[in-house]
Design a protein around this motif. Structure first.
Motif, PDB file in Angstrom:
ATOM      1  N   ALA A   1      64.764   6.706  47.128  1.00 41.88           N
ATOM      2  CA  ALA A   1      63.421   6.875  46.504  1.00 41.88           C
ATOM      3  C   ALA A   1      63.112   5.718  45.719  1.00 41.88           C
ATOM      4  O   ALA A   1      62.060   5.298  45.895  1.00 41.88           O
ATOM      5  CB  ALA A   1      63.128   8.429  45.914  1.00 41.88           C
ATOM      6  N   ALA A   2      63.803   5.324  44.703  1.00 43.66           N
ATOM      7  CA  ALA A   2      63.419   4.313  43.864  1.00 43.66           C
ATOM      8  C   ALA A   2      63.354   2.896  44.840  1.00 43.66           C
ATOM      9  O   ALA A   2      62.397   2.083  44.195  1.00 43.66           O
ATOM     10  CB  ALA A   2      64.420   4.218  42.601  1.00 43.66           C
ATOM     11  N   ALA A   3      64.070   2.803  45.685  1.00 43.36           N
ATOM     12  CA  ALA A   3      64.263   1.354  46.330  1.00 43.36           C
ATOM     13  C   ALA A   3      63.198   1.237  47.391  1.00 43.36           C
ATOM     14  O   ALA A   3      62.924   0.277  48.145  1.00 43.36           O
ATOM     15  CB  ALA A   3      65.536   1.364  47.030  1.00 43.36           C
TER      16      ALA A   3
ATOM     17  N   ALA B   1      65.090  -3.843  54.897  1.00 39.97           N
ATOM     18  CA  ALA B   1      65.799  -2.297  55.157  1.00 39.97           C
ATOM     19  C   ALA B   1      67.439  -2.656  55.784  1.00 39.97           C
ATOM     20  O   ALA B   1      68.160  -1.744  55.515  1.00 39.97           O
ATOM     21  CB  ALA B   1      65.039  -1.451  56.065  1.00 39.97           C
ATOM     22  N   GLY B   2      67.596  -3.829  56.350  1.00 40.43           N
ATOM     23  CA  GLY B   2      68.861  -4.042  56.860  1.00 40.43           C
ATOM     24  C   GLY B   2      69.238  -3.051  57.731  1.00 40.43           C
ATOM     25  O   GLY B   2      68.639  -2.441  58.844  1.00 40.43           O
ATOM     26  N   THR B   3      70.461  -2.121  57.425  1.00 36.80           N
ATOM     27  CA  THR B   3      71.148  -1.255  58.106  1.00 36.80           C
ATOM     28  C   THR B   3      70.802   0.129  57.710  1.00 36.80           C
ATOM     29  O   THR B   3      71.587   1.154  58.321  1.00 36.80           O
ATOM     30  CB  THR B   3      72.839  -1.567  58.147  1.00 36.80           C
ATOM     31  N   LEU B   4      70.042   0.141  57.065  1.00 37.92           N
ATOM     32  CA  LEU B   4      69.637   1.483  56.363  1.00 37.92           C
ATOM     33  C   LEU B   4      69.055   2.453  57.444  1.00 37.92           C
ATOM     34  O   LEU B   4      68.447   2.209  58.442  1.00 37.92           O
ATOM     35  CB  LEU B   4      68.272   1.260  55.345  1.00 37.92           C
ATOM     36  N   THR B   5      69.771   3.815  57.245  1.00 38.13           N
ATOM     37  CA  THR B   5      69.440   4.913  58.310  1.00 38.13           C
ATOM     38  C   THR B   5      68.965   6.022  57.397  1.00 38.13           C
ATOM     39  O   THR B   5      69.620   6.467  56.593  1.00 38.13           O
ATOM     40  CB  THR B   5      70.421   5.278  59.046  1.00 38.13           C
TER      41      THR B   5
ATOM     42  N   SER C   1      52.307   3.525  39.896  1.00 35.80           N
ATOM     43  CA  SER C   1      53.764   2.805  39.748  1.00 35.80           C
ATOM     44  C   SER C   1      54.481   4.390  40.429  1.00 35.80           C
ATOM     45  O   SER C   1      54.260   5.364  39.770  1.00 35.80           O
ATOM     46  CB  SER C   1      54.216   2.378  38.408  1.00 35.80           C
ATOM     47  N   PRO C   2      55.491   4.188  41.254  1.00 39.04           N
ATOM     48  CA  PRO C   2      56.101   5.352  41.666  1.00 39.04           C
ATOM     49  C   PRO C   2      57.048   5.816  40.441  1.00 39.04           C
ATOM     50  O   PRO C   2      57.349   7.114  40.264  1.00 39.04           O
ATOM     51  CB  PRO C   2      57.113   4.865  42.773  1.00 39.04           C
ATOM     52  N   VAL C   3      57.589   4.932  39.631  1.00 40.01           N
ATOM     53  CA  VAL C   3      58.394   5.454  38.521  1.00 40.01           C
ATOM     54  C   VAL C   3      57.455   6.267  37.448  1.00 40.01           C
ATOM     55  O   VAL C   3      57.946   7.060  36.980  1.00 40.01           O
ATOM     56  CB  VAL C   3      58.888   4.088  37.856  1.00 40.01           C
ATOM     57  N   THR C   4      56.345   5.715  37.237  1.00 34.27           N
ATOM     58  CA  THR C   4      55.475   6.402  36.290  1.00 34.27           C
ATOM     59  C   THR C   4      55.074   7.894  36.861  1.00 34.27           C
ATOM     60  O   THR C   4      55.159   8.758  36.026  1.00 34.27           O
ATOM     61  CB  THR C   4      54.143   5.604  36.115  1.00 34.27           C
ATOM     62  N   LEU C   5      54.693   7.667  38.214  1.00 32.86           N
ATOM     63  CA  LEU C   5      54.386   9.259  38.824  1.00 32.86           C
ATOM     64  C   LEU C   5      55.656   9.969  38.504  1.00 32.86           C
ATOM     65  O   LEU C   5      55.391  11.294  38.196  1.00 32.86           O
ATOM     66  CB  LEU C   5      54.132   9.165  40.179  1.00 32.86           C
ATOM     67  N   PHE C   6      56.748   9.563  38.715  1.00 37.99           N
ATOM     68  CA  PHE C   6      57.896  10.252  38.703  1.00 37.99           C
ATOM     69  C   PHE C   6      58.275  10.961  37.262  1.00 37.99           C
ATOM     70  O   PHE C   6      58.410  12.031  37.011  1.00 37.99           O
ATOM     71  CB  PHE C   6      59.259   9.574  39.301  1.00 37.99           C
ATOM     72  N   VAL C   7      58.158   9.747  36.307  1.00 36.66           N
ATOM     73  CA  VAL C   7      58.283  10.525  34.866  1.00 36.66           C
ATOM     74  C   VAL C   7      57.110  11.350  34.275  1.00 36.66           C
ATOM     75  O   VAL C   7      57.505  12.367  33.679  1.00 36.66           O
ATOM     76  CB  VAL C   7      58.273   9.079  34.005  1.00 36.66           C
ATOM     77  N   LEU C   8      55.906  11.098  34.983  1.00 33.42           N
ATOM     78  CA  LEU C   8      54.971  12.135  34.524  1.00 33.42           C
ATOM     79  C   LEU C   8      55.002  13.339  35.518  1.00 33.42           C
ATOM     80  O   LEU C   8      53.969  14.217  35.116  1.00 33.42           O
ATOM     81  CB  LEU C   8      53.648  11.396  34.443  1.00 33.42           C
TER      82      LEU C   8
ATOM     83  N   THR D   1      60.072   0.997  47.720  1.00 34.09           N
ATOM     84  CA  THR D   1      58.929   0.115  47.697  1.00 34.09           C
ATOM     85  C   THR D   1      59.134  -1.398  48.298  1.00 34.09           C
ATOM     86  O   THR D   1      58.497  -2.154  48.644  1.00 34.09           O
ATOM     87  CB  THR D   1      58.127  -0.317  46.329  1.00 34.09           C
ATOM     88  N   ARG D   2      60.657  -1.632  48.497  1.00 33.05           N
ATOM     89  CA  ARG D   2      61.274  -2.987  48.773  1.00 33.05           C
ATOM     90  C   ARG D   2      61.036  -2.968  50.487  1.00 33.05           C
ATOM     91  O   ARG D   2      61.219  -3.803  50.903  1.00 33.05           O
ATOM     92  CB  ARG D   2      62.769  -3.162  48.710  1.00 33.05           C
ATOM     93  N   TYR D   3      60.953  -1.483  51.106  1.00 31.37           N
ATOM     94  CA  TYR D   3      60.942  -1.638  52.471  1.00 31.37           C
ATOM     95  C   TYR D   3      59.716  -1.642  53.264  1.00 31.37           C
ATOM     96  O   TYR D   3      59.629  -1.924  54.453  1.00 31.37           O
ATOM     97  CB  TYR D   3      61.696  -0.465  53.090  1.00 31.37           C
ATOM     98  N   PHE D   4      58.608  -1.650  52.238  1.00 33.21           N
ATOM     99  CA  PHE D   4      57.102  -1.806  53.014  1.00 33.21           C
ATOM    100  C   PHE D   4      56.294  -2.716  52.264  1.00 33.21           C
ATOM    101  O   PHE D   4      56.606  -2.944  50.804  1.00 33.21           O
ATOM    102  CB  PHE D   4      56.636  -0.384  52.745  1.00 33.21           C
ATOM    103  N   ASP D   5      55.528  -3.307  53.086  1.00 40.72           N
ATOM    104  CA  ASP D   5      54.268  -3.985  52.367  1.00 40.72           C
ATOM    105  C   ASP D   5      53.361  -3.394  51.505  1.00 40.72           C
ATOM    106  O   ASP D   5      52.487  -2.696  52.296  1.00 40.72           O
ATOM    107  CB  ASP D   5      53.857  -5.187  53.199  1.00 40.72           C
ATOM    108  N   ILE D   6      53.501  -3.133  50.122  1.00 44.21           N
ATOM    109  CA  ILE D   6      52.620  -2.314  49.673  1.00 44.21           C
ATOM    110  C   ILE D   6      51.519  -3.236  49.003  1.00 44.21           C
ATOM    111  O   ILE D   6      51.401  -4.074  48.704  1.00 44.21           O
ATOM    112  CB  ILE D   6      53.343  -1.825  48.387  1.00 44.21           C
ATOM    113  N   PRO D   7      50.218  -2.855  49.532  1.00 45.67           N
ATOM    114  CA  PRO D   7      49.006  -3.644  48.963  1.00 45.67           C
ATOM    115  C   PRO D   7      48.712  -3.706  47.465  1.00 45.67           C
ATOM    116  O   PRO D   7      49.273  -2.954  46.691  1.00 45.67           O
ATOM    117  CB  PRO D   7      47.691  -2.922  49.543  1.00 45.67           C
ATOM    118  N   ARG D   8      48.465  -4.890  47.202  1.00 44.87           N
ATOM    119  CA  ARG D   8      47.874  -5.157  45.807  1.00 44.87           C
ATOM    120  C   ARG D   8      46.396  -4.937  45.655  1.00 44.87           C
ATOM    121  O   ARG D   8      45.771  -5.797  46.565  1.00 44.87           O
ATOM    122  CB  ARG D   8      48.366  -6.520  45.444  1.00 44.87           C
TER     123      ARG D   8
END
Length: 158
Positions: A144-146, A63-67, A125-132, A148-155
């Motif tokens: 919103a698109a980025a 996340a770096g300096t994200l607010t 997939s967040p992209v798939t949910l958005f497209v649908l 998933t980089r800020y959290f450890d999403i389980p597999r």
């Protein structure tokens, strides 16, 4: 469906890893998730647990300096009202609160219970949910698109 409800209701969430939770969600049908969502107390328990884990699964180095303030509106079903939670990211820290604050969110996600559980467990997939059009994004779509980089999403695995 009663099996799914009792299986989730009987979970000791403190001992369930994100990966195991992802496998459990993966094994649920849409009807089973809807049945869980209709049980108001169980729905709240699941949502509280998921949002409580966000703070632990946050990746401050990514996340770096994200607010940002993220608002999650999980639409109600079966007589349950909409649930609102907010995730605040600032100074390398993620905090979560239930309810809507007066602050303006940078992005708001609007989605149903099933889509939310599938998204946060890595089963959709967040992209798939958005497209649908299963998730509506209001505000900063790039953030919103980025996300998933800020959290450890389980597999969920097999």
């Amino acid at each position: 469906m009663a099996d799914a409800i009792s299986r989730i209701a009987g979970l000791d969430f403190a001992s369930v890893t994100p990966e195991r939770f992802a496998r459990i969600v993966k094994g649920l049908s849409g009807k089973e998730i809807a049945a869980i969502a209709r049980d108001g107390a169980l729905r709240k328990r699941v949502l509280d647990e998921v949002f409580g884990r966000m703070e632990r699964q946050f990746r401050p180095e990514a996340a770096g300096t994200l607010t940002a303030l993220l608002r999650w509106r999980i639409t109600g079903s079966g007589g349950n009202p909409e649930a609102v939670y907010e995730t605040r990211i600032a100074d390398g820290v993620c905090t979560v609160r239930e309810g809507r604050s007066e602050a303006a969110p940078r992005v708001t996600f609007v989605l149903g219970d099933a889509e939310f559980l599938k998204l946060v467990s890595g089963n959709a997939s967040p992209v798939t949910l958005f497209v649908l059009r299963k998730v509506k994004v209001v505000g900063d779509v790039a953030l919103a698109a980025a996300l998933t980089r800020y959290f450890d999403i389980p597999r969920p695995g097999a």
